[in-house]
Design a protein around this motif. Structure first.
Motif, PDB file in Angstrom:
ATOM      1  N   ILE A   1      14.418  85.795  -2.236  1.00  0.00           N
ATOM      2  CA  ILE A   1      14.119  87.174  -2.606  1.00  0.00           C
ATOM      3  C   ILE A   1      14.326  87.301  -4.110  1.00  0.00           C
ATOM      4  CG2 ILE A   1      14.876  89.588  -2.446  1.00  0.00           C
ATOM      5  CD1 ILE A   1      15.658  89.075   0.430  1.00  0.00           C
ATOM      6  N   VAL A   2      13.398  87.946  -4.808  1.00  0.00           N
ATOM      7  CA  VAL A   2      13.530  88.238  -6.226  1.00  0.00           C
ATOM      8  C   VAL A   2      13.166  89.712  -6.418  1.00  0.00           C
ATOM      9  CG1 VAL A   2      11.167  87.476  -6.722  1.00  0.00           C
ATOM     10  CG2 VAL A   2      12.869  87.566  -8.565  1.00  0.00           C
ATOM     11  N   ALA A   3      13.944  90.408  -7.256  1.00  0.00           N
ATOM     12  CA  ALA A   3      13.702  91.843  -7.455  1.00  0.00           C
ATOM     13  C   ALA A   3      14.026  92.212  -8.894  1.00  0.00           C
ATOM     14  CB  ALA A   3      14.537  92.658  -6.475  1.00  0.00           C
ATOM     15  N   GLU A   4      13.354  93.249  -9.382  1.00  0.00           N
ATOM     16  CA  GLU A   4      13.580  93.730 -10.746  1.00  0.00           C
ATOM     17  C   GLU A   4      14.750  94.708 -10.765  1.00  0.00           C
ATOM     18  OE1 GLU A   4      11.173  96.749  -8.718  1.00  0.00           O
ATOM     19  OE2 GLU A   4      11.082  94.554  -8.868  1.00  0.00           O
ATOM     20  N   TYR A   5      15.283  94.949 -11.948  1.00  0.00           N
ATOM     21  CA  TYR A   5      16.319  95.972 -12.140  1.00  0.00           C
ATOM     22  C   TYR A   5      16.285  96.392 -13.604  1.00  0.00           C
ATOM     23  CZ  TYR A   5      19.398  92.706 -14.605  1.00  0.00           C
ATOM     24  OH  TYR A   5      19.917  91.829 -15.517  1.00  0.00           O
ATOM     25  N   GLY A   6      17.075  97.393 -13.934  1.00  0.00           N
ATOM     26  CA  GLY A   6      17.186  97.838 -15.324  1.00  0.00           C
ATOM     27  C   GLY A   6      15.887  98.369 -15.896  1.00  0.00           C
ATOM     28  N   ASP A   7      15.526  97.824 -17.072  1.00  0.00           N
ATOM     29  CA  ASP A   7      14.353  98.327 -17.786  1.00  0.00           C
ATOM     30  C   ASP A   7      13.036  97.786 -17.243  1.00  0.00           C
ATOM     31  OD1 ASP A   7      16.054  99.720 -19.443  1.00  0.00           O
ATOM     32  OD2 ASP A   7      16.124  98.131 -20.975  1.00  0.00           O
ATOM     33  N   SER A   8      13.083  96.784 -16.383  1.00  0.00           N
ATOM     34  CA  SER A   8      11.843  96.199 -15.851  1.00  0.00           C
ATOM     35  C   SER A   8      11.392  96.978 -14.630  1.00  0.00           C
ATOM     36  CB  SER A   8      12.061  94.738 -15.468  1.00  0.00           C
ATOM     37  OG  SER A   8      12.374  93.956 -16.614  1.00  0.00           O
ATOM     38  N   ASP A   9      10.061  97.235 -14.571  1.00  0.00           N
ATOM     39  CA  ASP A   9       9.521  97.952 -13.423  1.00  0.00           C
ATOM     40  C   ASP A   9       8.886  97.039 -12.391  1.00  0.00           C
ATOM     41  OD1 ASP A   9       7.419  97.115 -14.924  1.00  0.00           O
ATOM     42  OD2 ASP A   9       6.450  99.068 -15.116  1.00  0.00           O
ATOM     43  N   LYS A  10       8.833  95.744 -12.675  1.00  0.00           N
ATOM     44  CA  LYS A  10       8.292  94.777 -11.721  1.00  0.00           C
ATOM     45  C   LYS A  10       8.756  93.380 -12.101  1.00  0.00           C
ATOM     46  CE  LYS A  10       3.982  94.207 -14.277  1.00  0.00           C
ATOM     47  NZ  LYS A  10       2.503  94.240 -14.209  1.00  0.00           N
ATOM     48  N   VAL A  11       8.693  92.482 -11.137  1.00  0.00           N
ATOM     49  CA  VAL A  11       9.028  91.081 -11.383  1.00  0.00           C
ATOM     50  C   VAL A  11       7.809  90.417 -12.037  1.00  0.00           C
ATOM     51  CG1 VAL A  11       9.656  88.874 -10.334  1.00  0.00           C
ATOM     52  CG2 VAL A  11      10.595  91.017  -9.427  1.00  0.00           C
ATOM     53  N   PRO A  12       7.979  89.717 -13.157  1.00  0.00           N
ATOM     54  CA  PRO A  12       6.823  89.066 -13.802  1.00  0.00           C
ATOM     55  C   PRO A  12       6.189  88.022 -12.882  1.00  0.00           C
ATOM     56  CG  PRO A  12       8.884  88.288 -14.755  1.00  0.00           C
ATOM     57  CD  PRO A  12       9.239  89.451 -13.877  1.00  0.00           C
ATOM     58  N   ILE A  13       4.895  87.817 -13.016  1.00  0.00           N
ATOM     59  CA  ILE A  13       4.155  86.938 -12.115  1.00  0.00           C
ATOM     60  C   ILE A  13       4.670  85.508 -12.160  1.00  0.00           C
ATOM     61  CG2 ILE A  13       2.369  86.385 -13.833  1.00  0.00           C
ATOM     62  CD1 ILE A  13       0.331  86.422 -11.508  1.00  0.00           C
ATOM     63  N   PHE A  14       5.195  85.099 -13.323  1.00  0.00           N
ATOM     64  CA  PHE A  14       5.649  83.713 -13.447  1.00  0.00           C
ATOM     65  C   PHE A  14       7.018  83.482 -12.799  1.00  0.00           C
ATOM     66  CE2 PHE A  14       6.285  86.023 -17.447  1.00  0.00           C
ATOM     67  CZ  PHE A  14       7.666  86.014 -17.564  1.00  0.00           C
ATOM     68  N   GLU A  15       7.647  84.539 -12.259  1.00  0.00           N
ATOM     69  CA  GLU A  15       8.914  84.380 -11.544  1.00  0.00           C
ATOM     70  C   GLU A  15       8.785  84.732 -10.067  1.00  0.00           C
ATOM     71  OE1 GLU A  15      11.457  82.986 -12.677  1.00  0.00           O
ATOM     72  OE2 GLU A  15      11.075  82.973 -14.846  1.00  0.00           O
ATOM     73  N   ARG A  16       7.595  85.007  -9.591  1.00  0.00           N
ATOM     74  CA  ARG A  16       7.378  85.359  -8.184  1.00  0.00           C
ATOM     75  C   ARG A  16       7.239  84.093  -7.331  1.00  0.00           C
ATOM     76  NH1 ARG A  16       2.546  89.694  -9.442  1.00  0.00           N
ATOM     77  NH2 ARG A  16       3.758  91.035 -10.872  1.00  0.00           N
ATOM     78  N   PHE A  17       7.243  84.309  -6.027  1.00  0.00           N
ATOM     79  CA  PHE A  17       7.088  83.209  -5.073  1.00  0.00           C
ATOM     80  C   PHE A  17       5.619  83.049  -4.693  1.00  0.00           C
ATOM     81  CE2 PHE A  17      11.433  84.808  -4.137  1.00  0.00           C
ATOM     82  CZ  PHE A  17      12.141  83.661  -4.486  1.00  0.00           C
ATOM     83  N   PHE A  18       5.228  81.792  -4.461  1.00  0.00           N
ATOM     84  CA  PHE A  18       3.876  81.471  -4.001  1.00  0.00           C
ATOM     85  C   PHE A  18       3.977  80.482  -2.838  1.00  0.00           C
ATOM     86  CE2 PHE A  18       3.372  82.840  -8.327  1.00  0.00           C
ATOM     87  CZ  PHE A  18       2.173  83.544  -8.350  1.00  0.00           C
ATOM     88  N   ALA A  19       3.004  80.507  -1.958  1.00  0.00           N
ATOM     89  CA  ALA A  19       2.993  79.573  -0.823  1.00  0.00           C
ATOM     90  C   ALA A  19       1.550  79.212  -0.498  1.00  0.00           C
ATOM     91  CB  ALA A  19       3.677  80.171   0.401  1.00  0.00           C
ATOM     92  N   GLY A  20       1.428  78.122   0.288  1.00  0.00           N
ATOM     93  CA  GLY A  20       0.115  77.596   0.640  1.00  0.00           C
ATOM     94  C   GLY A  20      -0.151  76.294  -0.097  1.00  0.00           C
ATOM     95  N   GLY A  21      -0.615  75.295   0.619  1.00  0.00           N
ATOM     96  CA  GLY A  21      -0.949  74.033  -0.015  1.00  0.00           C
ATOM     97  C   GLY A  21      -0.025  72.896   0.378  1.00  0.00           C
ATOM     98  N   ALA A  22      -0.088  71.812  -0.379  1.00  0.00           N
ATOM     99  CA  ALA A  22       0.535  70.541  -0.009  1.00  0.00           C
ATOM    100  C   ALA A  22       2.043  70.623   0.111  1.00  0.00           C
ATOM    101  CB  ALA A  22       0.150  69.466  -1.025  1.00  0.00           C
TER     102      ALA A  22
END
Length: 772
Positions: free
Chosen positions: A640-661
């Motif tokens: 689980i990853v979540a934003e706090y403070g001054d950020s209104d969203k988690v940046p795309i480069f810190e999110r989770f991805f799935a699918g593939g090898a």
């Protein structure tokens, strides 16, 4: 009277003079038998070996005293040259001494080696395999061995009736010989049918599965080899013996047909099946009878009796005592047949002996690795009592270092009966490498790399820089979808304390490619500092600080405004910690045990970055060994990853991805989870759960087959974790171990509809990765 006295006097004088004469003549006899001098040396029979070469090999010289001992030693020296097939020595009286004549018969020099026409083995292959070579002396024993070698080579291909003869053509003038190998290959002996007779208890199909000899069919050549067939009989006997048929006998006969085909008849005499009667255990005081019965898993009251199984249980009892320090314990067994019940009674006698302690620990075989690097991995120390469990763990830890090809323990006697020296014997492996190459995968496409690595680095040991147990790695990668640079250093024991430390400097560049789930270019430049500590034998933890600059740019056309909002350069400054428990029997190729880790990290403005988020993850793998050296593995990854403070969203480069090898096979890379509303490009999510089940079974030493099932999903919001819509896939794969690293080939089929796809379709995943 006077005449008589005078006559007696004369007689005494005569005898005295006669004796004196004999004594006076004695020196004359010794002079005639004195050792003679070597006046000349004559060498005869040498054709190609020079006189100077022969004289250089012997110690006898003209002018020296003739001695049989010297002659005998010279004969040995000449024979040891390997030049001669026969040597004789004679002598003749010559000028008041001896002329020594050495008769030599030189070995023939091989001038040419030829072979008759062969079909199933190439002539060049035969030339390389045999020891007899052009320019060498002909040795009849070696030639015979070469003939046997050729027969063995053909036998391995099924030509057990091959005939090999050697013709020799000698040139008496030059003392050279030509060899011509005449090979009559005959027919390859193949098995048409295997018939089992006398098997009343087990079906023929069961017995046929035990043996390596197989009949000829579409997927087996059916080659027949006598030595393999003999081993097959031993396998059958061993199988029956383990099932209680200790009187079993097995033999085979062959019937020759046409063109090399044969029928095999295996005749069995199963005999009577024996069962275990009473099991008596005597002499145990330190270890209870219940504990001994617990480790006796093979021989139990009422079960089948097998000498092989009894041997296993006796070894288990010895291990039980050894684990408690009773290395002198003697365990003996006796089996007897009870004529009334027909069962086999087992009697186990134990002489427990006393506890043994470690006097010294000696390290052997480490020419590069420092002693301290090995000693700090041992779980036992001088003064400790011997403990088998700790010894096995010590071996696991030393093996997991990756510095040694082999690790063994031995004991040496000391001046005290109850104290032994523990000897650690290691065989060092190559730990340093300079490598370069390339590979391909469905994730990274075409990749080339160059790497310098030393897994047993020592920064203070100039000029070799090896032996300290540190790890240094410098790696550069370039390819169609990524360009990476990495410098990494790890010191596992800072100042010889059980605290590790290290750093990483990196530059990672992902090039836009929808084939691998990137609708943009991504560049990450930064580094981290890390420290770790082992808390218990299997539990460790670490903390780290990481800083990096991340740039997102060069988007695909027509992406949504939400995705375009991720463009730009951001600073991520974060600290984190991980707790891990690892009980696997090997970190390189585990077959049992588990590893589970939990991590938490936080990034924020207070640390010098401009993104505020926190993340927690749990990863685990559990390995279960099964029959035929196969392994069942369960893997799980949640986060689980979540934003706090001054950020209104988690940046795309810190999110989770799935699918593939590497996550859920059967789906495109990174395509499981949230997607862009316009282009269907993956944008990742704030929570993930992925589970994998994989069964692998070895086919040959370097090849494994795999069957897998993957399931999981990525959710857009952290609060949606586990809310459903799981995607699953299944398939088959192969795992190949190669010198450049592992090669994986998987075929996955989706069990659910693929996001953005009209129909389901299977996918291949291929990767060649560099092993570390």
């Amino acid at each position: 009277m006077l005449n008589a006295k005078y006559l007696g006097f004369l007689t005494v004088v005569f005898l005295f003079l006669s004796f004196s004469s004999v004594v006076a003549q004695a020196p004359s006899t010794d002079i005639s038998n004195q050792a003679k001098i070597v006046k000349a040396i004559d060498i005869q029979g040498n054709k190609t070996i020079s006189m100077a070469t022969i004289l250089a090999k012997i110690k006898m010289r003209v002018g020296q005293e003739y001695m049989e001992v010297v002659i005998s030693d010279d004969l040995k020296r000449l024979y040891n040259t390997g030049y001669f097939s026969d040597i004789r020595v004679d002598r003749q009286d010559y000028e008041g001494g001896f002329k020594v004549i050495i008769y030599l018969e030189e070995k023939l020099v091989i001038e040419e080696i030829t072979f008759s026409k062969t079909r199933y083995l190439k002539v060049n292959t035969l030339r390389k395999k045999i020891t007899t070579q052009v320019g060498k002396f002909l040795d009849k024993k070696i030639l015979k061995d070469d003939v046997d070698l050729i027969k063995d080579l053909y036998a391995k291909k099924g030509f057990t009736t091959v005939k090999v003869e050697v013709e020799t053509f000698v040139d008496e003038i030059t003392n050279k010989v030509n060899l011509h190998f005449i090979i009559k290959e005959g027919h390859r002996v193949r098995v048409k049918r295997i018939h089992i007779q006398g098997n009343d208890f087990y079906k023929a199909r069961k017995i046929l599965r035990l043996i390596k000899t197989k009949k000829k069919w579409a997927f087996n050549s059916g080659s027949f080899r006598e030595e393999v067939m003999e081993e097959d009989l031993e396998r059958i006997i061993s199988f029956y013996e383990q099932q209680g048929f200790i009187d079993v006998k097995a033999e085979y006969s062959t019937e020759r047909l046409y063109k090399g085909l044969i029928n095999i008849d295996i005749n069995l005499h199963e005999g009577k099946r024996y069962f275990v009667g009473d099991v008596a255990i005597n002499g145990n005081n330190i270890v209870s009878k219940k504990e001994i019965q617990t480790v006796m898993k093979e021989i139990q009251d009422g079960g089948v009796f097998s000498r092989e199984k009894l041997t296993v249980d006796i070894a288990n009892i010895r291990t039980l005592y050894f684990d408690r320090g009773y290395i002198f314990a003697n365990v003996s067994e006796a089996a007897s047949l009870d004529p009334e019940t027909g069962k086999v009674g087992v009697k186990i006698d134990i002489n427990e002996g006393g506890i043994a302690y470690i006097e010294k620990i000696k390290i052997q075989g480490n020419s590069r690795t420092r002693d301290i690097v090995i000693r700090r991995e041992l779980r036992m120390h001088p003064g400790d009592r011997f403990d088998g469990t700790k010894l096995r763990r010590s071996k696991e830890r030393l093996t997991n270092l990756g510095y040694f090809e082999d690790v063994n323990f031995d004991m040496e006697d000391t001046d005290y009966y109850d104290r032994k020296d523990l000897v650690v014997q290691v065989k060092e492996a190559k730990t340093g490498s300079f490598s370069f190459g390339g590979g391909f995968s469905t994730v990274d496409q075409v990749v080339g790399f160059i790497e310098i690595e030393q897994r047993n680095f020592d920064i203070t040991n100039w000029p070799t820089f090896t032996g300290g147990g540190q790890n240094l790695q410098l790696r550069a990668e370039t390819g169609s979808t990524k360009n990476n640079l990495l410098l990494s250093f790890t010191e596992p024991w800072i100042f010889d304390y059980p605290v590790s430390g290290g750093f990483d400097l990196f530059r990672r560049n992902r090039i836009r490619s929808r084939n691998v789930g990137y609708a943009y270019d991504e560049e990450r430049i930064g580094g981290n500092v890390r420290f770790g500590k082992l808390f218990t034998e299997y539990t460790s933890g670490n903390i780290y600080y990481k800083f990096e600059e991340v740039t997102i740019e060069n988007f695909e056309n027509n992406v949504s405004s939400a995705l375009l909002a991720e463009a730009g350069t951001n600073r991520v400054s974060q600290i984190g910690t991980t707790i891990k428990r690892d009980s696997r029997n090997s970190v390189f190729s585990p077959t049992k045990g588990f590893v589970v880790s939990g991590s938490f990290d936080v990034a924020g403005n207070v640390l010098g970055g401009n993104k505020d988020f926190y993340r927690t993850q749990v990863r685990g793998s559990y390995y279960i060994p099964l029959k035929f050296k196969s392994v069942l593995e369960f893997r799980i990854h949640t986060g689980i990853v979540a934003e706090y403070g001054d950020s209104d969203k988690v940046p795309i480069f810190e999110r989770f991805f799935a699918g593939g090898a590497r996550t859920i096979r059967g789906y495109d890379e990174r395509k499981v989870g949230p997607q862009d509303t316009v282009t269907n490009d993956p944008i990742g999510g704030e929570s993930i759960a992925v589970a994998n089940i994989e069964y692998t079974i070895p086919i040959i030493e370097f090849l494994k087959l795999a069957v897998f099932f993957d399931t999981g999903n990525v959710w857009a919001d952290s609060n949606d974790f586990g809310s459903g819509d799981f995607k699953s896939g299944t398939g088959l794969g192969v795992r190949v171990k190669t010198p450049i690293g592992p090669v994986n080939l998987d075929y996955g089929y989706p069990l659910n509809d693929e996001p953005g796809e009209d129909r389901r379709s299977g996918k291949f995943y291929f990767s060649v990765s560099r092993g570390f």
